[in-house]
Design a protein around this motif. Structure first.
Motif, short mmCIF file in Angstrom:
data_model
loop_
_atom_site.label_atom_id
_atom_site.label_comp_id
_atom_site.label_asym_id
_atom_site.label_seq_id
_atom_site.Cartn_x
_atom_site.Cartn_y
_atom_site.Cartn_z
N TYR A 18 0.83 -1.20 0.00
CA TYR A 18 0.00 0.00 0.00
C TYR A 18 0.87 1.26 0.00
N GLU A 19 1.87 1.27 0.90
CA GLU A 19 2.71 2.47 1.03
C GLU A 19 3.52 2.73 -0.24
N ASN A 20 3.98 1.65 -0.89
CA ASN A 20 4.70 1.83 -2.16
C ASN A 20 3.81 2.49 -3.21
N LEU A 21 2.56 2.03 -3.29
CA LEU A 21 1.63 2.63 -4.26
C LEU A 21 1.26 4.05 -3.86
N GLU A 22 1.15 4.28 -2.56
CA GLU A 22 0.82 5.62 -2.05
C GLU A 22 1.88 6.65 -2.50
N ALA A 23 3.16 6.21 -2.45
CA ALA A 23 4.24 7.12 -2.86
C ALA A 23 4.07 7.52 -4.32
N LEU A 24 3.69 6.55 -5.17
CA LEU A 24 3.49 6.85 -6.59
C LEU A 24 2.23 7.68 -6.81
N ARG A 25 1.18 7.32 -6.07
CA ARG A 25 -0.10 8.03 -6.21
C ARG A 25 0.07 9.52 -6.02
N LYS A 26 0.90 9.88 -5.03
CA LYS A 26 1.12 11.31 -4.73
C LYS A 26 1.77 12.00 -5.91
N ILE A 27 2.74 11.31 -6.53
CA ILE A 27 3.44 11.90 -7.68
C ILE A 27 2.44 12.17 -8.81
N TYR A 28 1.57 11.18 -9.06
CA TYR A 28 0.60 11.33 -10.16
C TYR A 28 -0.57 12.24 -9.80
N GLY A 29 -0.83 12.40 -8.49
CA GLY A 29 -2.00 13.15 -8.07
C GLY A 29 -3.30 12.43 -8.40
N ILE A 30 -3.36 11.17 -8.03
CA ILE A 30 -4.54 10.35 -8.31
C ILE A 30 -5.29 10.15 -6.98
N SER A 31 -6.60 9.87 -7.06
CA SER A 31 -7.37 9.73 -5.83
C SER A 31 -6.96 8.48 -5.06
N LYS A 32 -7.10 8.55 -3.72
CA LYS A 32 -6.65 7.47 -2.84
C LYS A 32 -7.36 6.15 -3.11
N LYS A 33 -8.63 6.24 -3.51
CA LYS A 33 -9.38 4.99 -3.66
C LYS A 33 -8.88 4.12 -4.82
N ARG A 34 -8.14 4.75 -5.71
CA ARG A 34 -7.58 3.99 -6.84
C ARG A 34 -6.57 2.93 -6.34
N ILE A 35 -5.91 3.18 -5.20
CA ILE A 35 -4.94 2.21 -4.68
C ILE A 35 -5.63 0.89 -4.36
N ASP A 36 -6.77 0.98 -3.65
CA ASP A 36 -7.51 -0.25 -3.34
C ASP A 36 -7.99 -0.93 -4.62
N GLU A 37 -8.42 -0.12 -5.57
CA GLU A 37 -8.90 -0.70 -6.83
C GLU A 37 -7.81 -1.51 -7.53
N VAL A 38 -6.62 -0.92 -7.64
CA VAL A 38 -5.57 -1.64 -8.38
C VAL A 38 -5.06 -2.85 -7.58
N LEU A 39 -5.04 -2.73 -6.25
CA LEU A 39 -4.63 -3.88 -5.44
C LEU A 39 -5.62 -5.03 -5.60
N GLU A 40 -6.90 -4.65 -5.70
CA GLU A 40 -7.95 -5.65 -5.92
C GLU A 40 -7.76 -6.33 -7.28
N ILE A 41 -7.53 -5.52 -8.32
CA ILE A 41 -7.36 -6.08 -9.68
C ILE A 41 -6.24 -7.12 -9.71
N VAL A 42 -5.13 -6.84 -9.03
CA VAL A 42 -3.99 -7.77 -9.09
C VAL A 42 -4.00 -8.77 -7.94
N SER A 43 -5.11 -8.84 -7.21
CA SER A 43 -5.29 -9.78 -6.09
C SER A 43 -4.23 -9.65 -5.01
N LEU A 44 -3.92 -8.41 -4.64
CA LEU A 44 -2.98 -8.20 -3.54
C LEU A 44 -3.62 -7.45 -2.37
N LEU A 45 -4.95 -7.31 -2.42
CA LEU A 45 -5.62 -6.53 -1.39
C LEU A 45 -5.41 -7.12 0.01
N ASP A 46 -5.40 -8.45 0.09
CA ASP A 46 -5.26 -9.08 1.42
C ASP A 46 -3.84 -8.99 1.98
N VAL A 47 -2.86 -8.63 1.15
CA VAL A 47 -1.50 -8.46 1.67
C VAL A 47 -1.04 -7.00 1.54
#
Ligand SMILES: Nc1ncnc2c1ncn2[C@@H]1O[C@H](COP(=O)(O)OP(=O)(O)O)[C@@H](O)[C@H]1O
Ligand SMILES: [Mg+2]
Length: 303
Positions: free
Chosen positions: A95-124
């Motif tokens: 999550y924190e790794n994606l958060e660092a990138l999200r800030k650079i791109y200026g994308i909404s926070k909820k997109r992190i959960d979405e992409v983690l879900e897509i790649v089946s990493l939400l539980d980790v």
């Protein structure tokens, strides 16, 4: 057909060596395009040019119908990519790794959960990346490439080094991105089996040159078994067959036609013999997709 990527004669020279030579890539919208070639063929170099990471020596690149050189930022906003091993902060969580990138791109926070879900990493999501398997790291890399909701995804050998279950996970993930998100995807590999199982279109690169580009079905057709006839005057025999309405090809000493049933072969043999031609040999030439690929990319023999 609408092409998401269209290159004209892109060429990359390092010193005197051509790594990529006059490539005309055409990647249709919404398709999975397999970019296939042996190691050192020029796949990564091509991909780096498509991503604006390296400038072509010659040639032009259009993505989404726009010139990459002129509208680079606009174009790359809608492209996601995974090239070679991505780097992460091992002591941070997924999550924190994606958060660092999200800030650079200026994308909404909820997109992190979405992409983690897509790649089946939400539980980790809250586990540190240093404990991840290579397959999980690759999926995290794909998650990162999806943050900006790209329309075109470019993946350079994403299954390299993965174990069979990791390969299957990535393959299913790519297929679902294509079907569910309608993304256009370019995936490179040096393994035909990989591309065969995932792509509908294929471009084959060998020694920097594009030697085949079409649907995988067309490639399969070229790989059909053939029946060959050894005869004395091929051209004459071929003319005779064509005038009798029989489809065939000829080379110096062989007439060949697509695999036929026994009856058809017997008919052709009878027809030729009755018309005074000598047949020295009738052979079945078995060709798998793998044979076709190997033949296409074979080194020229030096005697
Ligand atoms: N920065 C570079 N400088 C010089 N030669 C390079 C460079 N990058 C790639 N090459 C050469 O270009 C050719 C194609 O390499 P590459 O694109 O990495 O192939 P692939 O990804 O298909 O394995 C190789 O011969 C490689 O040695
Ligand atoms: Mg490479």
């Amino acid at each position: 057909m609408e092409y998401i990527v269209e290159t004209k004669k892109i060429t990359k020279r390092f010193g005197k060596e051509y790594a990529v030579e006059a490539l005309d890539l055409k990647i249709p919208k919404g398709e999975i395009y397999g970019f296939l070639g042996p190691n050192g063929a020029g796949k990564t170099t091509t991909i780096r040019m498509l991503l604006g990471l390296m400038r072509p020596t010659l040639g032009t690149i259009q993505i989404f119908g726009k010139d990459l050189k002129r509208e680079r930022i606009e174009v790359l906003k809608k492209v996601g990519s995974l090239v070679e091993n991505p780097s992460y902060y091992p002591h941070l969580t997924a999550y924190e790794n994606l958060e660092a990138l999200r800030k650079i791109y200026g994308i909404s926070k909820k997109r992190i959960d979405e992409v983690l879900e897509i790649v089946s990493l939400l539980d980790v999501a809250n586990k540190k990346v240093k404990g991840f398997s290579l397959g999980m790291k690759q999926r995290l890399g794909i998650a990162a490439s999806l943050l900006n909701s790209p329309e075109l995804l470019i993946l350079d050998e994403p299954t390299n080094g993965l174990d069979p279950s990791g390969i299957i996970e990535i393959r299913n993930l790519i297929k679902s991105l294509s079907v569910e998100e309608g993304m256009t995807i370019l995936i490179s590999s040096h393994l035909l089996s990989e591309i065969d199982q995932i792509a509908n279109n294929v471009g084959i690169i060998s020694k920097g040159k594009l030697i085949f580009q079409d649907s995988i079905d067309v490639m399969r057709k070229q790989s059909q078994n053939k029946i060959s006839f050894k005869v004395d005057d091929c051209e004459k025999v071929w003319r005779f067959l064509i005038s009798s309405g029989i489809k065939a090809d000829f080379s110096e000493d062989t007439i060949s036609m697509l695999e036929q049933n026994d009856e058809n072969v017997a008919t052709v043999v009878r027809l030729l013999v009755e018309n005074g031609f000598s047949i020295y040999r009738v052979e079945e030439e078995k060709r798998s997709l793998e044979d076709t690929f190997l033949q296409m990319t074979a080194e020229e023999r030096v005697i």
